[in-house]
Design an enzyme around this catalytic site. Structure first.
Site, PDB file in Angstrom:
ATOM      1  N   GLY A  45      30.214 -23.409 -58.964  1.00 25.51           N
ATOM      2  CA  GLY A  45      29.317 -24.515 -58.708  1.00 25.51           C
ATOM      3  C   GLY A  45      29.461 -25.468 -59.650  1.00 25.51           C
ATOM      4  O   GLY A  45      29.548 -25.170 -60.987  1.00 25.51           O
ATOM      5  N   GLN A  50      26.036 -32.277 -64.580  1.00 20.67           N
ATOM      6  CA  GLN A  50      26.887 -31.542 -65.690  1.00 20.67           C
ATOM      7  C   GLN A  50      28.014 -32.477 -65.882  1.00 20.67           C
ATOM      8  O   GLN A  50      28.891 -32.237 -66.906  1.00 20.67           O
ATOM      9  CB  GLN A  50      27.278 -30.444 -64.943  1.00 20.67           C
ATOM     10  CG  GLN A  50      26.231 -29.357 -64.888  1.00 20.67           C
ATOM     11  CD  GLN A  50      26.745 -28.078 -64.327  1.00 20.67           C
ATOM     12  OE1 GLN A  50      26.832 -27.997 -63.135  1.00 20.67           O
ATOM     13  NE2 GLN A  50      26.705 -27.019 -65.040  1.00 20.67           N
ATOM     14  N   CYS A 105      26.291 -20.654 -66.960  1.00 23.10           N
ATOM     15  CA  CYS A 105      26.228 -21.891 -66.404  1.00 23.10           C
ATOM     16  C   CYS A 105      27.360 -22.714 -67.354  1.00 23.10           C
ATOM     17  O   CYS A 105      27.676 -22.360 -68.440  1.00 23.10           O
ATOM     18  CB  CYS A 105      25.096 -22.587 -66.732  1.00 23.10           C
ATOM     19  SG  CYS A 105      24.808 -24.633 -66.407  1.00 23.10           S
TER      20      CYS A 105
HETATM   21 ZN   LIG Z   1      24.721 -24.742 -64.182  1.00 15.67          ZN
END
Ligand SMILES: [Zn+2]
Length: 196
Positions: A45, A50, A105
């Site tokens: 994802g 980001q 992440c």
């Molecule tokens: Zn993340």
């Protein structure tokens, strides 16, 4: 084009992102670049903050999870080829008893911790053609969507940890923001911005 992924500590990751419209500049290129960036980093994802854009957009492709043999056949099938774009998303319902999953992440490399979330979600969103959708997901599909959805709300999985866990990983998070880590994909570090 592979875009640099913004590392922990950048203020863009703490901002609540804004809705976009169909005429968002160079949308198709942005979408293509985000997928390329996600795949290059072996992510399942990626959310727009980001890559430094405070807009309500994220994408998921859970196919890599489908190979996990600890999962049921049904869950493997759900995950295989589950590739979606979520624009202006809003989670309208979250149900069930919270369960723990070890999350990571792309903005926080090498940090993995158990995060508790509800198992079933209903989400309203626009797809990549800006067509309105409303769907219900469970299992790991819901999990990945919840993680990415948090990004457009300015929330990181580390924000959801106990204060003890937060203290334990504080030093590693500081190192990430300074770029003191080994990674094999492009990143941008907040504490290094001024340098060339
Ligand atoms: Zn993340």
């Amino acid at each position: 084009m592979i875009l640099p992924i913004v590392a922990y500590g950048d203020p863009v990751l703490k901002k609540k992102a804004k809705d976009i419209t169909k005429d968002y500049a160079n949308f198709d290129t942005l979408l293509e670049n985000m997928f390329e960036t996600m795949y290059n980093a072996y992510g399942v994802g990626l959310a727009a903050p980001q890559i430094g854009l405070p807009i309500r957009m994220f994408l998921v492709d859970t196919t890599p999870f489908a190979e996990d043999e600890d999962l049921s056949k049904e869950e493997q099938e759900n995950l295989n080829g589950f590739k979606r774009v979520f624009i202006n998303a809003k989670i309208v319902e979250e149900e069930g008893d919270e369960w723990a999953f070890n999350e990571g992440c792309l903005s926080i490399p090498d940090v993995r911790e158990d995060v508790f979330r509800k198992p079933i979600i209903t989400i309203e969103f626009l797809d990549e053609n800006f067509k309105a959708q409303k769907e219900t997901f469970d299992g790991l599909r819901a999990r990945v969507i919840q993680h990415e959805y948090d990004h457009i709300e300015g929330i990181l999985f580390t924000d959801k940890l106990s204060s003890l866990k937060k203290r334990l990983i504080k030093g590693r998070l500081t190192n990430i923001s300074k770029g003191k880590i080994n990674i094999d994909y492009r990143m941008r570090f907040p504490a290094q911005k001024k340098k060339r």
